[in-house]
Design a protein around this motif. Structure first.
Motif, PDB file in Angstrom:
ATOM      1  N   ILE A  52     118.444 -24.611  71.868  1.00  0.00           N
ATOM      2  CA  ILE A  52     119.223 -23.908  72.897  1.00  0.00           C
ATOM      3  C   ILE A  52     119.121 -22.412  72.598  1.00  0.00           C
ATOM      4  O   ILE A  52     119.550 -21.945  71.531  1.00  0.00           O
ATOM      5  N   ASP A  53     118.513 -21.651  73.520  1.00  0.00           N
ATOM      6  CA  ASP A  53     118.354 -20.209  73.338  1.00  0.00           C
ATOM      7  C   ASP A  53     119.654 -19.489  73.686  1.00  0.00           C
ATOM      8  O   ASP A  53     120.518 -20.015  74.403  1.00  0.00           O
ATOM      9  N   ASP A  78     120.249 -19.292  77.338  1.00  0.00           N
ATOM     10  CA  ASP A  78     120.893 -20.460  77.950  1.00  0.00           C
ATOM     11  C   ASP A  78     122.406 -20.402  77.769  1.00  0.00           C
ATOM     12  O   ASP A  78     123.169 -20.790  78.662  1.00  0.00           O
ATOM     13  N   LYS A  91     123.944 -17.906  80.160  1.00  0.00           N
ATOM     14  CA  LYS A  91     124.032 -18.393  81.530  1.00  0.00           C
ATOM     15  C   LYS A  91     125.307 -19.206  81.755  1.00  0.00           C
ATOM     16  O   LYS A  91     125.855 -19.232  82.856  1.00  0.00           O
ATOM     17  N   LYS A  92     125.784 -19.846  80.723  1.00  0.00           N
ATOM     18  CA  LYS A  92     126.998 -20.643  80.848  1.00  0.00           C
ATOM     19  C   LYS A  92     128.224 -19.767  81.130  1.00  0.00           C
ATOM     20  O   LYS A  92     129.197 -20.223  81.735  1.00  0.00           O
TER      21      LYS A  92
END
Length: 612
Positions: A601-602, A605, A608-609
């Protein structure tokens, strides 16, 4: 235009029929054993050589045959068991079609010695490819001795399709067991290449089952009995705790004839209801005695399929009988004299001796001695469980880096994702849900499936050991004996050479026992037999995959059996060691069954959450 339809010669017609009836040496064994039983023999001896490819011989002390009957027995549709078509619906004998001997004689070199008790001399008939080569009077014991030599000698294509000797022997043993089990009043012996495989004395049904599958089966059996005006049910079912993940010891006998029936099998499983572990199957040895006019056995040349006139009622009776037997086993009071004695296991054999509570004190302990560590006042939760489980956990990973990876097709290019990931012991890691190991690597969060990771580590070690043929074996101070039934013994002989490449030091002792002198270093003490039993079960379940790529399948199943399981709590030291070994593997990103070992998980990512 000339006519084109011709009547096939008997030799060709017999070979066509043999394709259905005699498919392998075990088929000939089945037919000859059934003929011996129908002849009224009380002693039957089976002798095979080269898994039946060179010789199958059945010797019985039955009624024997006259010279005319002996010659007639090799004709197609010649039988002593039927006179009219109506007799088909009143059959209690094993054979009735009159095809077996003609089919065997069409594809083998056959010699038959036979004599009736009232005759002074007997008859010898030699047949080869349906052609009678010799017939004469000879001195021979009363009964019949049937020799089948060089099976499929005139059908090379069929002979070439036969499997390995170990596999063909397993099929023969299976047919022998199906014939011997319901006829427990007959003495059966079996010899293979000069060695005695079975010596079964006449006795009751329980004794015959234990004689075939081992004395330890006695404590697993639950008697089942049900008498109705439709059918009589008898025999045994296995206790739920001994259920297996394979359909192993499951036998239906209708009027002492082995049959396969998925519908009745469902009735047994339904009778167990929720008592079976997940994905497990019970053992059962059920004898069904029914009026022959209520069934039709003339369904298939192998005679292992039967149609019942009222199958729904039989389904309900079997289901009820199983539930009743299990209910009696589960709730019978201790003073019930009708309770099966084999259910009552003495406390001394259970290994659980009641002991009075004790308080241990250390008389040398000095609380004012500052040089000594303070006595612990409490222990962490789950202390005993975790300490015992991981006391020698380093053995799981020892020697994994001593063998270099061979240049094989499994050495595929790592994915870009796997190449970019590195791990060193300074990186902190933690466990999620006792299933995953998580750590950060720069801008990434990596989550590793601990079971899949450990399977990959052990799998690659196994494959490397097999390819390099340089295994590391840890010798045992006290060798263990691993006793098997005849069928499993043949299975083990197929796997033994590949297991030796992994570091298993196994030697044959007697006719049904292996001695374990050494095991791979990553196998915990006390788990050797459990691992081999699990491997045999997997072999039975996935025999096709095993034979396509035996070494790969063995390596996978051992890895699956030994890997740390989901739900196991690991400390940080164990997790770091696991991660370090994983990223030294050739394919750390791929599980041995094709799934993912880890996900990344970058930070993008994550951002973005939280984006609005």
């Amino acid at each position: 235009m000339s006519d084109i339809i011709k009547l096939l010669p008997d030799s060709v017609a017999n070979q066509i029929a043999a394709g259905e009836v005699i498919q392998r040496p075990a088929s000939a064994v089945k037919e000859l054993l059934e003929n011996a039983i129908d002849a009224g023999a009380d002693t039957i001896k089976l002798i095979i050589k080269d898994a039946g490819k060179t010789l199958v011989q059945v010797i019985d002390n039955g009624c024997g045959m006259s010279e005319t009957d002996a010659r007639m027995s090799f004709e197609r549709h010649a039988t002593s068991k039927l006179n009219t078509a109506d007799d088909l619906f009143n059959i209690r004998t094993k054979g009735f079609r009159g095809e077996a001997l003609a089919s065997i004689a069409a594809v083998a070199q056959v010699a038959m010695f036979t004599r009736r008790y009232e005759d002074e001399t007997g008859t010898l008939i030699e047949v080869e490819g349906s052609s009678v080569k010799n017939q004469q009077q000879v001195a021979t014991p009363a009964g019949t001795s049937f020799l089948v030599k060089n099976l499929f000698f005139n059908v090379p294509a069929r002979r070439n399709f036969l499997k390995s000797n170990a596999q063909e022997t397993r099929h023969i043993i299976e047919e022998f067991q199906r014939a011997a089990m319901p006829h427990h009043n007959i003495n059966f012996t079996m010899h293979h290449d000069g060695l005695e495989v079975f010596n079964l004395k006449a006795g009751n049904f329980r004794q015959r089952i234990c004689g075939i599958f081992g004395a330890n089966f006695n404590e697993r059996l639950v008697p089942i009995e049900e008498e109705t005006n439709i059918v009589h049910i008898g025999g045994f079912i296995g206790k739920p705790e001994f259920a297996k993940k394979i359909r192993g010891e499951q036998y239906f006998f209708v009027n002492n004839r082995f049959i396969r029936d998925n519908y009745l099998n469902h009735a047994v499983n339904n009778g167990f209801e929720d008592m079976l572990p997940k994905d497990c199957f019970p053992s059962y040895f059920i004898k069904i005695d029914i009026d022959p006019s209520k069934i039709d056995v003339n369904i298939h040349p192998t005679k292992t399929e039967i149609k019942f006139e009222d199958d729904k009622s039989i389904y309900a009776i079997i289901r009820a009988a199983v539930k009743r037997a299990l209910g009696k086993f589960s709730i019978a009071p201790s003073l019930d004299f009708e309770t099966e004695s084999n259910f009552e296991v003495p406390l001394s054999q259970q290994g659980n001796f009641p002991k009075a509570p004790q308080i241990k004190i250390n008389p040398d302990y000095n609380p004012f001695n500052v040089e000594r560590k303070e006595a612990p006042t409490s222990f962490p939760k789950n202390y005993e469980r975790t300490e015992k489980r991981f006391s020698n956990w380093e053995k799981l990973y020892s020697d994994l880096d001593k063998v270099e990876l061979p240049e094989t097709n499994t050495q595929q290019e790592l994915s870009h994702e796997a190449k970019a990931i590195t791990y060193d012991k300074s990186i902190h890691c933690f466990q999620l849900y006792n299933k995953y190991i998580a750590f950060t690597n720069g801008t990434q969060l990596i989550i590793v499936n601990q079971q899949a990771a450990h399977e990959r580590i052990i799998f690659e070690k196994n494959i490397n050991a097999m390819h390099s043929q340089k295994s590391i074996s840890q010798q045992q101070l006290f060798p263990q004996t691993f006793e098997l039934n005849a069928e499993d013994f043949e299975l083990m002989s197929e796997l033994a050479d590949d297991l030796k490449l992994l570091g298993f030091d196994l030697n044959i002792f007697g006719t049904s026992t292996y001695v374990i002198h050494g095991t791979p270093s990553y196998v915990d003490a006390g788990k050797e037999i459990q691992l081999l039993e699990s491997l045999l079960d997997q072999f039975k379940m996935n025999s096709k995959n095993f034979r396509i790529d035996k070494q790969n399948s063995i390596a996978k199943n051992i890895a699956r059996s030994l890997a740390v399981k989901e739900g196991t709590q690991l400390d940080e030291k164990e997790m770091k060691h696991l991660l370090e070994e994983l990223f030294q593997c050739a394919q750390p990103e791929r599980s041995v069954y094709g799934g993912k070992v880890f996900v990344t998980i970058d930070d993008v990512d994550v951002d973005k959450k939280f984006a609005r």
